[in-house]
Design a protein around this motif. Structure first.
Motif, mmCIF file in Angstrom:
data_model
loop_
_atom_site.group_PDB
_atom_site.id
_atom_site.type_symbol
_atom_site.label_atom_id
_atom_site.label_comp_id
_atom_site.label_asym_id
_atom_site.label_seq_id
_atom_site.Cartn_x
_atom_site.Cartn_y
_atom_site.Cartn_z
ATOM 1 N N LYS A 220 0.631 -104.026 63.271
ATOM 2 C CA LYS A 220 1.848 -104.436 62.562
ATOM 3 C C LYS A 220 1.629 -104.207 61.070
ATOM 4 C CE LYS A 220 4.951 -108.271 61.777
ATOM 5 N NZ LYS A 220 5.189 -109.691 61.917
ATOM 6 N N ASP B 55 -6.697 -97.413 71.809
ATOM 7 C CA ASP B 55 -5.443 -98.113 72.057
ATOM 8 C C ASP B 55 -5.498 -99.517 71.452
ATOM 9 O OD1 ASP B 55 -2.888 -98.596 72.989
ATOM 10 O OD2 ASP B 55 -3.534 -99.043 75.033
ATOM 11 N N HIS B 56 -4.405 -99.925 70.810
ATOM 12 C CA HIS B 56 -4.356 -101.218 70.124
ATOM 13 C C HIS B 56 -2.908 -101.545 69.777
ATOM 14 C CE1 HIS B 56 -4.394 -98.198 66.911
ATOM 15 N NE2 HIS B 56 -3.681 -99.073 66.224
ATOM 16 N N ASP B 57 -2.682 -102.752 69.324
ATOM 17 C CA ASP B 57 -1.397 -103.154 68.741
ATOM 18 C C ASP B 57 -1.598 -103.220 67.234
ATOM 19 O OD1 ASP B 57 -0.010 -103.488 71.170
ATOM 20 O OD2 ASP B 57 -0.761 -105.541 71.389
ATOM 21 N N ARG C 42 -3.354 -94.680 68.141
ATOM 22 C CA ARG C 42 -3.709 -95.167 69.478
ATOM 23 C C ARG C 42 -4.371 -94.068 70.290
ATOM 24 N NH1 ARG C 42 1.294 -97.256 72.190
ATOM 25 N NH2 ARG C 42 -0.194 -97.920 73.771
ATOM 26 N N HIS D 173 1.284 -95.172 64.430
ATOM 27 C CA HIS D 173 0.714 -96.013 65.475
ATOM 28 C C HIS D 173 0.476 -95.210 66.754
ATOM 29 C CE1 HIS D 173 0.792 -99.729 68.201
ATOM 30 N NE2 HIS D 173 -0.366 -99.689 67.594
ATOM 31 N N ARG E 2 -6.953 -105.460 69.339
ATOM 32 C CA ARG E 2 -7.274 -104.823 70.623
ATOM 33 C C ARG E 2 -7.558 -105.971 71.575
ATOM 34 N NH1 ARG E 2 -8.521 -100.166 73.435
ATOM 35 N NH2 ARG E 2 -10.434 -100.221 74.684
ATOM 36 N N HIS F 100 -5.478 -103.987 76.529
ATOM 37 C CA HIS F 100 -5.822 -102.633 76.068
ATOM 38 C C HIS F 100 -7.124 -102.157 76.718
ATOM 39 C CE1 HIS F 100 -3.465 -104.138 72.518
ATOM 40 N NE2 HIS F 100 -2.798 -103.054 72.852
#
Length: 179
Positions: free
Chosen positions: A33, A29-31, A24, A20, A66, A70
């Motif tokens: 899971k 850039d992002h989250d 990024r 991750h 995103r 972000h």
């Protein structure tokens, strides 16, 4: 293309976190899971054609988002031309949803929030093109994001061309790049 990260030699407890962090930086850039941290596998390769960069990655099942947060801290003036190589990917942006199968192509605008679900074994090419260069050729891209490229002759040719980029990216002259 040059491999900048693989989970192959990383302990399972650290694989996703390391992936991750690298994704990024190398993509946007992002989250994210993973469906399962313990079995997560991924690889990221990067390259360039002229001033445009490429990212090719393989990953296990995961979700990505995103958000406006972000975007506010990581502004970009690029459009992502995405080509699915294997597996399945579902993207949502601007009220539209597209499911990508191998060979499918879509645009993604990192200046607008989006969500994605990568299904296990997904391989995706992200060709980062400067917004003004692409919009100078096709017009405003907002009406094209998160929609599959038509499966007509033009769409098939575009997909085939994009499919060759990872194998030739770093060896091409700057004249081939989109300016």
């Amino acid at each position: 293309m040059r491999t900048i990260f693989t989970t192959d030699q990383v302990h399972e407890r650290d694989r996703f976190a390391r992936w991750h962090d690298i994704a990024r930086q190398g993509i946007v850039d992002h989250d994210a899971k993973p469906a399962c941290r313990k079995s997560f596998q991924a690889e990221l390769q990067v390259g360039a054609i002229g001033t445009n960069s490429l990212a090719f990655f393989r990953s296990s099942d995961m979700t990505v988002s995103r958000t406006r947060r972000h975007i506010a801290s990581d502004a970009t003036d690029e459009i992502f031309v995405c080509r699915q190589f294997s597996g399945r990917l579902v993207l949502e942006q601007d009220g539209y949803q597209v499911g990508l199968e191998p060979g499918d192509v879509t645009l993604l605008d990192p200046a607008v929030p989006y969500a994605a679900h990568f299904f296990g074994g997904s391989e995706l090419l992200v060709f980062k093109v400067r917004r003004n260069a692409l919009e100078g050729r096709v017009g405003r891209t907002r009406a094209l994001t998160a929609r599959a490229l038509p499966a007509n002759a033009d769409g098939r040719l575009t997909s085939a061309y994009l499919g060759l980029l990872p194998f030739h990216a770093n060896g091409l002259s700057a004249a081939v790049g989109v300016t």
